[in-house]
Design an enzyme around this catalytic site. Structure first.
Site, PDB file in Angstrom:
ATOM      1  N   TYR A 153       9.748  13.865  10.583  1.00 23.31           N
ATOM      2  CA  TYR A 153      10.080  12.648   9.833  1.00 23.31           C
ATOM      3  C   TYR A 153      10.863  11.692  10.728  1.00 23.31           C
ATOM      4  O   TYR A 153      10.493  10.529  10.889  1.00 23.31           O
ATOM      5  CB  TYR A 153      10.878  12.996   8.569  1.00 23.31           C
ATOM      6  CG  TYR A 153      11.151  11.774   7.707  1.00 23.31           C
ATOM      7  CD1 TYR A 153      10.135  11.207   6.940  1.00 23.31           C
ATOM      8  CD2 TYR A 153      12.409  11.187   7.676  1.00 23.31           C
ATOM      9  CE1 TYR A 153      10.364  10.080   6.166  1.00 23.31           C
ATOM     10  CE2 TYR A 153      12.653  10.064   6.897  1.00 23.31           C
ATOM     11  CZ  TYR A 153      11.623   9.517   6.139  1.00 23.31           C
ATOM     12  OH  TYR A 153      11.859   8.391   5.375  1.00 23.31           O
TER      13      TYR A 153
ATOM     14  N   THR B  95      13.040  11.208  -3.072  1.00 23.01           N
ATOM     15  CA  THR B  95      14.294  11.971  -2.990  1.00 23.01           C
ATOM     16  C   THR B  95      14.595  12.708  -4.304  1.00 23.01           C
ATOM     17  O   THR B  95      15.743  13.063  -4.581  1.00 23.01           O
ATOM     18  CB  THR B  95      15.470  11.041  -2.626  1.00 23.01           C
ATOM     19  OG1 THR B  95      15.459   9.928  -3.526  1.00 23.01           O
ATOM     20  CG2 THR B  95      15.353  10.528  -1.201  1.00 23.01           C
TER      21      THR B  95
ATOM     22  N   ASN C  92       5.253   0.104   4.270  1.00 21.09           N
ATOM     23  CA  ASN C  92       6.268   0.870   3.545  1.00 21.09           C
ATOM     24  C   ASN C  92       5.811   2.280   3.169  1.00 21.09           C
ATOM     25  O   ASN C  92       6.640   3.171   2.994  1.00 21.09           O
ATOM     26  CB  ASN C  92       6.637   0.081   2.269  1.00 21.09           C
ATOM     27  CG  ASN C  92       7.324   0.922   1.231  1.00 21.09           C
ATOM     28  OD1 ASN C  92       8.515   1.206   1.336  1.00 21.09           O
ATOM     29  ND2 ASN C  92       6.578   1.360   0.217  1.00 21.09           N
TER      30      ASN C  92
ATOM     31  N   MET D 163      10.357   2.243  -3.594  1.00 24.69           N
ATOM     32  CA  MET D 163      10.746   0.954  -3.005  1.00 24.69           C
ATOM     33  C   MET D 163       9.584  -0.028  -2.962  1.00 24.69           C
ATOM     34  O   MET D 163       9.761  -1.224  -3.175  1.00 24.69           O
ATOM     35  CB  MET D 163      11.260   1.175  -1.587  1.00 24.69           C
ATOM     36  CG  MET D 163      12.564   1.924  -1.554  1.00 24.69           C
ATOM     37  SD  MET D 163      13.137   1.946   0.143  1.00 24.69           S
ATOM     38  CE  MET D 163      13.239   3.675   0.418  1.00 24.69           C
TER      39      MET D 163
END
Ligand SMILES: NC(=O)c1ccc[n+]([C@@H]2O[C@H](COP(=O)([O-])OP(=O)(O)OC[C@H]3O[C@@H](n4cnc5c(N)ncnc54)[C@H](O)[C@@H]3O)[C@@H](O)[C@H]2O)c1
Length: 245
Positions: free
Chosen positions: A150, A188, A86, A18
């Site tokens: 997390y 992911t 981020n 991202m």
């Protein structure tokens, strides 16, 4: 005229996923972007030849490295208009496998890192009487999706973002939080080996697909820009409706 024309934007984790997409979008919208990341080789590979991007090797858990990076940018470019916290890491470990070191590492990078970023950038924004900060949390901070460090670290991001929004609005500084759902990025990658898992996630998602980096980056671009001039302390969930069920 771009939506971030002449802005200086500092994006952590700018070498992958991202963050990489944010750097791409922000430069396309007229910003000069500082892509900061711990992975120097990836920074060089992705942005080495792009004159709109300044790369900075930064471990977001280091107070000293943050200070040096921010001073370097302000010396060179005169200001920082936008900060996107981020950079992050995740874990696949369940409750019984997590060690104390795991917990501390995730908290350090995901929770403490954004705090340090704000600590070092806010004084310059305060002096300029303007600035926009976007912190990347996660949908796991909002719903029960894993009793692990997390979720906890991303809950911390939510809390410090709201506090910063409340404290710094008076100086013209906006602080907003974005909560991505499952987005297809290197983080992911593990999903690639489990089509079953992907199918079940898609089934639970009203918009019936996994997210893409641009789904998140477009929203961050909006919040970072002057189009969001009256938006601070906002919490934007970008998960295809997953957490709305
Ligand atoms: N991908 C998802 O499904 C998802 C969902 C919710 C939230 N998020 C969050 O979005 C953010 C971006 O994730 P992504 O999916 O693009 O991941 P990614 O793994 O593709 O990118 C993360 C980047 O952060 C950098 N990084 C890691 N530790 C660092 C450190 N100590 N200092 C500086 N840089 C460091 C990595 O080198 C990498 O370039 C993360 O905060 C992540 O937790 C991701």
């Amino acid at each position: 005229m771009g939506r971030l024309q002449d802005k200086v934007a500092f994006v952590t984790g700018g070498a992958s996923g991202m963050g990489e997409m944010m750097v791409k979008l922000f430069t396309a919208e007229g910003a000069t972007v500082i892509a900061a990341d711990i992975n120097e080789a990836a920074l060089e590979e992705k942005w080495g030849s792009n004159e709109k991007v300044m790369t900075v090797k930064l471990n977001v858990t280091s107070d000293e490295e943050w200070e040096a990076a921010v001073v370097k940018v302000v010396d060179k470019l005169g200001k920082i208009d936008i900060l996107v916290n981020n950079a992050g890491i995740s874990t696949e470990k369940g409750l019984n496998e997590i060690t104390i070191e795991d917990w501390r590492k995730l908290s350090d990078i995901n929770g403490f890192g954004p705090f340090l970023g704000m600590k070092h950038v806010l004084p310059y924004m305060k002096e300029a009487a303007k600035g926009s900060i976007v912190n990347i949390s996660s949908y796991t901070a909002l719903i029960g999706m894993g009793l692990n460090p997390y979720s906890a670290s991303k809950g911390a991001v939510r809390a410090i973002s709201r506090a910063a929004a409340a404290d710094f609005g008076q100086y013209g500084i906006r602080v907003n939080t974005v909560f991505p759902g499952v987005i297809e990025t290197p983080m992911t990658k593990v999903l690639e080996s489990s089509q079953e898992m992907v199918a079940s996630l898609v089934k639970m998602t009203p918009l019936a697909r996994l997210g893409q980096p641009e789904d998140v980056s477009n929203a961050v671009l909006f919040l970072a820009s002057d189009e969001a001039a009256y938006i601070t302390g906002a919490e934007l969930v970008i998960d295809g409706g997953f957490s709305a069920r």
